[in-house]
Design a protein around this motif. Structure first.
Motif, PDB file in Angstrom:
ATOM      1  N   GLU A  16       0.859  -1.220   0.005  1.00 37.41           N
ATOM      2  CA  GLU A  16      -0.153  -0.139  -0.085  1.00 37.41           C
ATOM      3  C   GLU A  16       0.754   1.342   0.004  1.00 37.41           C
ATOM      4  N   ARG A  52       2.383   1.717  -3.260  1.00 37.35           N
ATOM      5  CA  ARG A  52       1.585   2.107  -4.335  1.00 37.35           C
ATOM      6  C   ARG A  52       1.229   3.614  -4.136  1.00 37.35           C
ATOM      7  N   TYR A 105     -10.318   9.135  -0.098  1.00 39.63           N
ATOM      8  CA  TYR A 105     -10.153   9.325  -1.613  1.00 39.63           C
ATOM      9  C   TYR A 105      -8.919   8.400  -2.324  1.00 39.63           C
ATOM     10  N   GLY A 112      -9.125   4.654  -2.080  1.00 34.70           N
ATOM     11  CA  GLY A 112     -10.185   4.160  -2.676  1.00 34.70           C
ATOM     12  C   GLY A 112     -10.161   4.305  -4.391  1.00 34.70           C
ATOM     13  N   ALA A 113      -9.163   5.016  -4.736  1.00 37.99           N
ATOM     14  CA  ALA A 113      -9.085   5.236  -6.298  1.00 37.99           C
ATOM     15  C   ALA A 113      -8.505   4.175  -6.875  1.00 37.99           C
ATOM     16  N   THR A 114      -9.109   4.169  -8.192  1.00 34.14           N
ATOM     17  CA  THR A 114      -8.361   2.929  -8.842  1.00 34.14           C
ATOM     18  C   THR A 114      -7.194   3.552  -9.607  1.00 34.14           C
ATOM     19  N   ASP A 115      -7.035   4.535 -10.152  1.00 34.98           N
ATOM     20  CA  ASP A 115      -5.813   5.327 -10.449  1.00 34.98           C
ATOM     21  C   ASP A 115      -5.505   6.193  -9.411  1.00 34.98           C
ATOM     22  N   VAL A 116      -4.458   5.760  -8.698  1.00 35.15           N
ATOM     23  CA  VAL A 116      -4.161   6.555  -7.504  1.00 35.15           C
ATOM     24  C   VAL A 116      -3.256   7.855  -8.152  1.00 35.15           C
TER      25      VAL A 116
END
Ligand code: DX5
Ligand code: ZN
Length: 218
Positions: free
Chosen positions: A24, A27, A203, A206-210
């Motif tokens: 995480e 990421r 926010y 939870g984003a798919t495109d961080v």
């Protein structure tokens, strides 16, 4: 801590998967985040319990990102040394806690970390004024501390402006951080009011495109 951006993004791992903190952290680092915001809750100061120095120690080994530890605990003076030793780069504690504020700031500094003070929504800007010269950062809570995913309190904007103005007079390098309900719209309002560090939990995680989410906050 050396930063390349003037607006710094601090993802809050409160919204991360605690069983995969290495992945995480990586990421959000690769997505362009500047530091990791670590929410420490003791079940007394706030009605929730999270993590302690042992997890900070492991995180420090797992990521190159600076660790911004937000202590929501009743007696920070008793624990700041442990968090600094564990690898916290910045340690913020609440002005509403039970500890002596000047003594806690001094202990954070002597332990080799950067000191920061936090204000709950009900606490006025004047509460941090006597300490501004001695701090690296002030954190203005834009929700009641304790949980992620709450709604931004726009009535905190005048407090952000007031602290920025007070800090510019005595400590222009002071960073001003906001925490709670930060999404692109509210980030913009906070930056306009003088914030330069944006914490964001639900926010960003939870984003798919961080990377796009980090960019949209900045
Ligand atoms: C709340 C914490 C925040 C929280 C923010 O007590 O201090 O750091 O993770 O979460 P969001 O961004 O979801 O409001
Ligand atoms: Zn926080």
């Amino acid at each position: 801590m050396n930063f390349t951006h003037s607006i710094k993004i601090a993802p809050s791992i409160l919204s991360a998967d605690y069983a995969s903190l290495r992945d995480e952290s990586e990421r959000v680092r690769l997505a362009g985040a500047d530091m990791l915001h670590v929410d420490v809750m003791d079940g007394h100061f706030v009605p929730n319990i999270t993590i302690g120095p042992a997890v900070v120690k492991s995180l420090n080994k797992a990521t190159e990102m600076p660790l911004d530890c937000h202590l929501m605990i009743t007696d920070p003076l008793d624990y700041v040394e442990a968090f600094a030793k564990a690898g916290a780069d910045l340690i913020s504690f609440h002005v509403e806690s039970r500890s002596d504020i000047a003594a806690t700031i001094a202990k954070i500094k002597s332990a080799g970390a950067l000191p920061a003070l936090v204000l709950k929504p009900g606490t006025p800007a004047s509460a941090v004024e006597p300490y501004l010269r001695d701090l690296a950062l002030v954190l203005v809570m834009t929700v009641e501390p304790g949980f992620g995913g709450q709604k931004f309190m726009s009535d905190m904007l005048p407090k952000i402006r007031a602290i920025r103005a007070m800090a510019d007079a005595v400590n222009p390098d002071l960073l001003l951080e906001v925490d709670g309900g930060i999404v692109p719209d509210t980030a913009k309002l906070c930056v306009e009011a003088g914030a330069d560090v944006l914490v964001s939990g639900s926010y960003l995680f939870g984003a798919t495109d961080v990377a796009a989410a980090v960019a949209s906050l900045r």
